[in-house]
Design a protein around this motif. Structure first.
Motif, PDB file in Angstrom:
ATOM      1  N   GLU A  26       0.843  -1.191   0.000  1.00  0.00           N
ATOM      2  CA  GLU A  26       0.000   0.000   0.000  1.00  0.00           C
ATOM      3  C   GLU A  26       0.879   1.242   0.000  1.00  0.00           C
ATOM      4  N   ASP A  27       0.818   2.020  -1.072  1.00  0.00           N
ATOM      5  CA  ASP A  27       1.661   3.206  -1.212  1.00  0.00           C
ATOM      6  C   ASP A  27       1.374   4.252  -0.140  1.00  0.00           C
ATOM      7  N   GLU A  28       0.100   4.455   0.184  1.00  0.00           N
ATOM      8  CA  GLU A  28      -0.267   5.525   1.097  1.00  0.00           C
ATOM      9  C   GLU A  28       0.356   5.323   2.477  1.00  0.00           C
ATOM     10  N   ASN A  29       0.259   4.112   3.008  1.00  0.00           N
ATOM     11  CA  ASN A  29       0.842   3.840   4.321  1.00  0.00           C
ATOM     12  C   ASN A  29       2.350   4.009   4.304  1.00  0.00           C
ATOM     13  N   ARG A  31       4.215   5.855   2.318  1.00  0.00           N
ATOM     14  CA  ARG A  31       4.589   7.270   2.198  1.00  0.00           C
ATOM     15  C   ARG A  31       4.417   8.012   3.521  1.00  0.00           C
ATOM     16  N   ALA A  32       3.377   7.676   4.264  1.00  0.00           N
ATOM     17  CA  ALA A  32       3.139   8.333   5.550  1.00  0.00           C
ATOM     18  C   ALA A  32       4.275   8.052   6.526  1.00  0.00           C
TER      19      ALA A  32
END
Length: 239
Positions: free
Chosen positions: A18-21, A23-24
């Motif tokens: 999952e890219d979003e996690n 990046r965070a």
């Protein structure tokens, strides 16, 4: 783990489906003053894992520690486990670790320097737990891979160890607890509470507890340690 190792001085490559996690977390690492990059990969795909390590080395200018942390749980009576369920958990929990070991060791050998490989096991890799039979089997397998890899790569100066957490207060345990409730009729929260009450230190484990031990495994104080799958659970399973 990423934040703790960043505080220890490491630059961090974060690999996730999952890219979003990812990046965070990378943003949090950068706020600590360390470099951090992300890479989208599925650990069940061997080529993805090799590509992730190549990307980490090129982007960060080095490669010293590999943490094979990806894993999934499965709560199911032995009698009801399906072929698809077995295939999926073996791919993630066992093959994912194997590909990580292979890819990391190859990179360390190419760079001609020592390295550390750290695998995610579990107290369920020391004791089999009812309703967690196949999950337990995968974590026993991680212990075996850790022992064998430690022997095979020792001459290259590569150490291989695993950490075995217990009842950690994370989303995964919320899912495990809910699944126990669905299968057994127990109240939501009852299974989690039962296991926590069995911990000698009297509280659930935190991600920071696990990260502190991983920090030790990633650092120089563990240089003479290899092939071990150490329990860090607050006093639940004893070996």
């Amino acid at each position: 783990m990423a934040l703790r190792l960043a505080k220890d001085g490491a630059h961090i490559a974060i690999v996730d489906v999952e890219d979003e996690n990812a990046r965070a977390v990378a943003d949090e690492v950068r706020k600590l003053g360390r470099k951090s990059i992300t890479f989208n990969a599925d650990v069940t795909n061997r080529d993805d894992v090799y590509a992730a390590i190549d990307h980490a080395e090129k982007s960060l200018g080095g490669f010293d520690v590999m943490i094979n942390n990806a894993g999934i749980a499965q709560v199911q009576p032995i009698a009801d486990v399906t072929p698809d369920e077995v295939e999926q958990i073996l791919k993630v929990n066992v093959q994912g670790v194997l590909w990580g070991i292979q890819a990391a060791a190859k990179k360390f050998q190419e760079r001609k320097h020592k390295g550390k490989i750290i695998n995610a096991a579990s107290v369920a890799g020391h004791d089999g737990f009812a309703m967690l039979g196949v999950y337990s089997a995968t974590k026993f397998a991680v212990r075996a891979l850790t022992q064998v890899a430690a022997q095979e790569y020792a001459s290259d100066g590569i150490t291989v160890n695993a950490y075995c957490p217990g009842i950690v207060g994370t989303d995964m345990w919320e899912e495990i607890d809910q699944r126990f409730a669905d299968l057994t009729g127990a109240a939501v929260g009852a299974t989690y509470k039962k296991y926590v009450e069995g911990i000698a230190l009297g509280r659930a484990q935190t991600p920071e507890d696990v990260a502190a031990f991983v920090s030790f495994l990633a650092g120089p104080d563990s240089d003479y340690m290899t092939g071990q799958s150490s329990i860090i659970d607050g006093g639940l399973v004893y070996r």
